[in-house]
Scaffold this motif. Structure first.
Motif, PDB file in Angstrom:
ATOM      1  N   VAL A  41    -107.213 -67.617 125.921  1.00 47.40           N
ATOM      2  CA  VAL A  41    -106.709 -66.828 124.800  1.00 47.40           C
ATOM      3  C   VAL A  41    -106.099 -67.781 123.785  1.00 47.40           C
ATOM      4  N   LEU A  42    -106.474 -67.613 122.510  1.00 46.48           N
ATOM      5  CA  LEU A  42    -105.882 -68.438 121.458  1.00 46.48           C
ATOM      6  C   LEU A  42    -104.512 -67.895 121.099  1.00 46.48           C
ATOM      7  N   LEU A  43    -103.530 -68.781 121.122  1.00 46.78           N
ATOM      8  CA  LEU A  43    -102.170 -68.408 120.764  1.00 46.78           C
ATOM      9  C   LEU A  43    -101.822 -68.886 119.361  1.00 46.78           C
ATOM     10  N   GLY A  44    -102.675 -69.724 118.782  1.00 47.52           N
ATOM     11  CA  GLY A  44    -102.426 -70.202 117.441  1.00 47.52           C
ATOM     12  C   GLY A  44    -103.513 -71.130 116.961  1.00 47.52           C
ATOM     13  N   TYR A  45    -103.470 -71.412 115.673  1.00 52.49           N
ATOM     14  CA  TYR A  45    -104.409 -72.360 115.074  1.00 52.49           C
ATOM     15  C   TYR A  45    -103.724 -73.066 113.916  1.00 52.49           C
ATOM     16  N   ALA A  46    -104.237 -74.245 113.601  1.00 53.68           N
ATOM     17  CA  ALA A  46    -103.686 -75.034 112.497  1.00 53.68           C
ATOM     18  C   ALA A  46    -104.786 -75.915 111.931  1.00 53.68           C
ATOM     19  N   TYR A  47    -104.716 -76.158 110.641  1.00 49.43           N
ATOM     20  CA  TYR A  47    -105.706 -77.034 110.022  1.00 49.43           C
ATOM     21  C   TYR A  47    -105.162 -77.654 108.746  1.00 49.43           C
ATOM     22  N   ALA A  48    -105.824 -78.724 108.343  1.00 50.40           N
ATOM     23  CA  ALA A  48    -105.576 -79.346 107.053  1.00 50.40           C
ATOM     24  C   ALA A  48    -106.714 -78.927 106.127  1.00 50.40           C
ATOM     25  N   ASN A  49    -106.423 -78.926 104.842  1.00 47.09           N
ATOM     26  CA  ASN A  49    -107.440 -78.547 103.872  1.00 47.09           C
ATOM     27  C   ASN A  49    -107.133 -79.229 102.541  1.00 47.09           C
ATOM     28  N   THR A  50    -108.044 -79.111 101.621  1.00 47.94           N
ATOM     29  CA  THR A  50    -107.909 -79.690 100.296  1.00 47.94           C
ATOM     30  C   THR A  50    -106.625 -79.208  99.631  1.00 47.94           C
ATOM     31  N   PHE A  51    -105.867 -80.133  99.078  1.00 55.14           N
ATOM     32  CA  PHE A  51    -104.673 -79.771  98.322  1.00 55.14           C
ATOM     33  C   PHE A  51    -105.075 -79.372  96.906  1.00 55.14           C
ATOM     34  N   ARG A  52    -105.807 -80.220  96.261  1.00 57.54           N
ATOM     35  CA  ARG A  52    -106.380 -79.964  94.939  1.00 57.54           C
ATOM     36  C   ARG A  52    -107.737 -80.648  94.897  1.00 57.54           C
ATOM     37  N   THR A  53    -108.609 -80.202  94.040  1.00 54.21           N
ATOM     38  CA  THR A  53    -109.989 -80.692  94.065  1.00 54.21           C
ATOM     39  C   THR A  53    -110.222 -81.972  93.272  1.00 54.21           C
ATOM     40  N   LYS A  54    -109.308 -82.398  92.426  1.00 55.63           N
ATOM     41  CA  LYS A  54    -109.517 -83.624  91.655  1.00 55.63           C
ATOM     42  C   LYS A  54    -109.485 -84.823  92.597  1.00 55.63           C
ATOM     43  N   PRO A  55    -110.364 -85.806  92.396  1.00 54.66           N
ATOM     44  CA  PRO A  55    -110.487 -86.936  93.322  1.00 54.66           C
ATOM     45  C   PRO A  55    -109.194 -87.719  93.547  1.00 54.66           C
ATOM     46  N   ALA A  56    -108.298 -87.734  92.580  1.00 53.91           N
ATOM     47  CA  ALA A  56    -107.050 -88.481  92.751  1.00 53.91           C
ATOM     48  C   ALA A  56    -106.177 -87.904  93.866  1.00 53.91           C
TER      49      ALA A  56
END
Length: 160
Positions: A59-74
């Protein structure tokens, strides 16, 4: 057990998330997601960023992930983090374990800054972030509207 997400996790993940969509201000999403929505999210995010789940007795009790903060390459070395736990599993240190694992993976991948965005008030999430070294860097007043009320959003930052 903390492990990488797989596509079969989508149903349990959407159930965790939709509880918060329907019952809290933790997310400012207004409409519940479908399993297919989360299958797409898993595919898209896990191809580029860490996406983990906490599983106990299948049973999944949680999930976490990283993702794009902003789309500009900098901004490529900055990510925004997301974490959700089953509503009845709060206070068991699962969030701390998951975030610690996620942060370790991000350090190894040479990310520089991680951001956590929180709808306020949210004492549990603030405590989680600050206990892991995040510092509050922004507070936007009344930027989200849910349940017939305006809500503030704050951002916490950790620099490696």
């Amino acid at each position: 057990m903390i492990r990488d997400v797989n596509i079969q996790d989508a149903k349990q993940i959407v159930d965790i998330y939709n509880y918060y969509v329907l019952n809290s201000i933790v997310t400012l999403d207004l409409v519940p997601f479908s399993t297919q929505d989360f299958e797409e999210k898993i595919k898209t995010i896990s191809n580029q960023f860490p996406f983990i789940v906490y599983e106990e007795n299948n049973v999944l009790l949680g999930y976490a992930y990283a993702n794009t903060f902003r789309t500009k390459p900098a901004y490529n070395n900055t990510v925004e983090l997301t974490i959700y736990l089953k509503y009845d599993e709060l206070g068991k240190q699962i969030g701390k374990k998951m975030y610690s694992e996620l942060l370790d993976q991000l350090k190894k991948q040479n990310y520089h800054v991680v951001i956590g965005g929180l709808t306020l008030p949210n004492d549990a999430s603030i405590k989680l972030h600050e206990n892991l070294g995040f510092e509050k860097v922004a507070h936007f007043k009344e930027v989200g509207y849910k349940f017939n009320k305006w809500h503030d959003v704050g951002f916490w930052q950790l620099t490696f």
